[in-house]
Enzyme design. Structure first.
Site, PDB file in Angstrom:
ATOM      1  CG  ASP A  46     -26.033  22.119 -13.147  1.00  0.00           C
ATOM      2  OD1 ASP A  46     -25.651  23.043 -12.406  1.00  0.00           O
ATOM      3  OD2 ASP A  46     -25.648  20.943 -13.024  1.00  0.00           O
ATOM      4  CD  GLU A  88     -25.214  29.813  -3.241  1.00  0.00           C
ATOM      5  OE1 GLU A  88     -25.977  29.934  -2.292  1.00  0.00           O
ATOM      6  OE2 GLU A  88     -25.352  30.478  -4.299  1.00  0.00           O
ATOM      7  CD1 TRP A  89     -25.423  25.166  -8.755  1.00  0.00           C
ATOM      8  CD2 TRP A  89     -26.469  24.411  -6.924  1.00  0.00           C
ATOM      9  NE1 TRP A  89     -24.880  23.939  -8.435  1.00  0.00           N
ATOM     10  CE2 TRP A  89     -25.510  23.459  -7.317  1.00  0.00           C
ATOM     11  CE3 TRP A  89     -27.258  24.158  -5.805  1.00  0.00           C
ATOM     12  CZ2 TRP A  89     -25.303  22.266  -6.611  1.00  0.00           C
ATOM     13  CZ3 TRP A  89     -27.062  22.971  -5.098  1.00  0.00           C
ATOM     14  CH2 TRP A  89     -26.091  22.052  -5.508  1.00  0.00           C
ATOM     15  N   GLY A  90     -26.732  30.252  -7.162  1.00  0.00           N
ATOM     16  CA  GLY A  90     -27.520  31.468  -6.925  1.00  0.00           C
ATOM     17  C   GLY A  90     -28.442  31.387  -5.722  1.00  0.00           C
ATOM     18  CG  ASP A 117     -21.181  21.646  -7.375  1.00  0.00           C
ATOM     19  OD1 ASP A 117     -22.113  22.446  -7.217  1.00  0.00           O
ATOM     20  OD2 ASP A 117     -21.164  20.787  -8.285  1.00  0.00           O
TER      21      ASP A 117
HETATM   22  C1  GLA Z   1     -23.438  20.447 -10.155  1.00  0.00           C
HETATM   23  C2  GLA Z   1     -22.808  21.650 -10.864  1.00  0.00           C
HETATM   24  C3  GLA Z   1     -22.395  21.244 -12.266  1.00  0.00           C
HETATM   25  C4  GLA Z   1     -21.414  20.076 -12.202  1.00  0.00           C
HETATM   26  C5  GLA Z   1     -22.032  18.920 -11.429  1.00  0.00           C
HETATM   27  C6  GLA Z   1     -21.016  17.814 -11.150  1.00  0.00           C
HETATM   28  O1  GLA Z   1     -24.644  20.073 -10.742  1.00  0.00           O
HETATM   29  O2  GLA Z   1     -23.686  22.727 -10.879  1.00  0.00           O
HETATM   30  O3  GLA Z   1     -21.820  22.335 -12.954  1.00  0.00           O
HETATM   31  O4  GLA Z   1     -20.234  20.503 -11.585  1.00  0.00           O
HETATM   32  O5  GLA Z   1     -22.540  19.341 -10.167  1.00  0.00           O
HETATM   33  O6  GLA Z   1     -21.566  16.752 -10.443  1.00  0.00           O
END
Ligand code: GLA
Length: 409
Positions: free
Chosen positions: A207, A185-187, A152
């Site tokens: 997310d 890394e969410w992009g 993450d």
């Molecule tokens: C981030 C990630 C999620 C999950 C949470 C856990 O938000 O993007 O997919 O793994 O952390 O805390």
């Protein structure tokens, strides 16, 4: 002088060869998008040994393992403290038998074992993460027989994503146990541009939540609905392929949306060649949820060996038509109703004349005849040589078919 030069050349070649040995990910770990189950979407921080063992059993009993769901991944909150030497330990109350024993339980059922950490000092839920401890953590994971790491991006202020993911990639490689490396890394730093050098899948967005069209507002951040994530994938298809996949986040099937919404979500993820990580409670699934997660014809679209991500072909109001080239000249065609109102869908079989530059594959229903298979009704619908086809497409649902050339193209 000559001697000095020789020493210099030897040292240089040695360090270069060391670098080339370590500077790679484990290859061919994900020739098709990885599938499995992850604890986060349904359980959040409520993970423990008993629930995970029951989930492992359910993956086998339901047939999900045999349909492809092989990775059982524990997300955030499994962590205890680091020991006096800095080695990370599982939380003793949540995992009284230890992580190694849980891994054995999972492996004994023909499944693979995944775990979670973050590139910062703390995970997103505030547990100890791997910054500065990457090599030590990778050693511990290898000693637990970990097969998959989701990594993450919380608590990483000032870090370069490229560098941080490379450090963990190299640490995993040096630890020596082949691992699927999932970049979460969410992009933010366009991981589709460099992710394939580091790992096997990379998150493209923030997310997901169990909402089909909308957001879940958490104040400082928002979780995205299915359509909101889908709309961010259009431009990314050129980056996905065998051993390096765009990851639009884990599945929310069975977590509260309607059956039609779950079906549409699952089908569109298959059209995207997305990793399919179920995120529901497998111990209490409805028959509809099982049917969706286990639709082998949909899974075959996702995991088609061509590994080509689909694309939107037509957008007409709430009706979007998506295409995905498949092996042997076949195509998946998916009609998505993004609105709440039913649509009377009338398909003109002659409308599909497309040359996909990425795959080089052509779909031409004017020149060729294709047989038509409805993957949700599991029914053959004849061929594109027949007259137009009409069906009712309910709101927030899909109609998805596979076209197979009747004569070799
Ligand atoms: C981030 C990630 C999620 C999950 C949470 C856990 O938000 O993007 O997919 O793994 O952390 O805390």
């Amino acid at each position: 002088m000559k001697k000095q030069l020789l020493v210099f050349i030897l040292l240089f070649s040695f360090s270069f060869s060391t670098y080339t040995i370590y500077a790679q990910k484990f290859q061919n770990m994900a020739p098709v998008p990885p599938m499995g189950w992850n604890s986060w979407n349904r359980f959040g921080c409520n993970v423990n040994e008993k629930m995970l063992k029951e989930t492992a059993d359910m993956l086998v009993e339901t047939g999900m393992r045999d349909a492809g769901y092989t990775y059982l991944v524990i997300d955030d909150c499994w962590h205890g403290e680091r020991d006096s030497l800095g080695f990370i330990r599982e939380h003793p109350d949540l995992f009284p038998s230890g992580m190694k024993a849980l891994a054995e339980y999972i492996h004994a059922r023909g499944l693979k074992f995944g775990i979670y950490s973050s590139a910062g000092f703390k995970t997103c839920a505030g547990r100890p993460a791997s910054r500065g401890r990457e090599y030590q953590d990778a050693m511990v994971y290898a000693s637990w027989d970990v097969d998959y790491l989701k990594y993450d991006w919380c608590g990483t202020e000032g870090l370069s994503a490229y560098g941080a993911y490379m450090t963990m990639r190299d640490a995993l490689y040096e630890a020596g146990r082949p691992v699927v490396f999932s970049l979460c890394e969410w992009g933010n730093s366009k991981p589709w541009l460099w992710g394939a050098q580091m790992g096997h899948l990379w998150r493209t967005t923030g997310d997901i939540c169990a909402i089909f069209d909308g957001f879940e507002d958490h104040g400082t951040y928002k979780n995205l609905g299915v359509l909101q994530i889908l709309d961010l994938q259009d431009t990314l298809r050129t980056y996905a392929g065998p051993d390096g996949w765009n990851d639009p986040d884990m599945l929310q099937v069975g977590n509260g949306m309607t059956v039609g919404e779950d079906r549409a979500h699952f089908t569109m993820w298959c059209m995207l060649s997305a990793p399919l990580m179920a995120g529901n409670d497998l111990r209490s699934m409805s028959p509809e949820t099982i049917e969706i997660l286990m639709n082998r014809e949909a899974i075959a679209i996702d995991r088609d060996p061509l590994g080509i991500q689909g694309f939107p072909f037509k957008k007409e109001g709430d009706l979007h038509t998506w295409l995905k080239p498949l092996s042997e000249g076949r195509w998946a065609v998916c009609f998505l109703n993004r609105g709440r109102q039913d649509i009377s869908l009338s398909i003109d079989w002659k409308q599909f004349t497309v040359k996909d530059e990425l795959s080089g594959q052509q779909l031409d229903t004017k020149e060729h005849v294709y047989s038509v298979r409805d993957i949700w009704a599991k029914e053959d619908l004849g061929t594109t040589g027949k007259k137009d086809f009409t069906t009712l497409l309910p709101g927030h649902d899909v109609f998805c078919i596979v076209l197979t050339p009747v004569n070799a193209l």
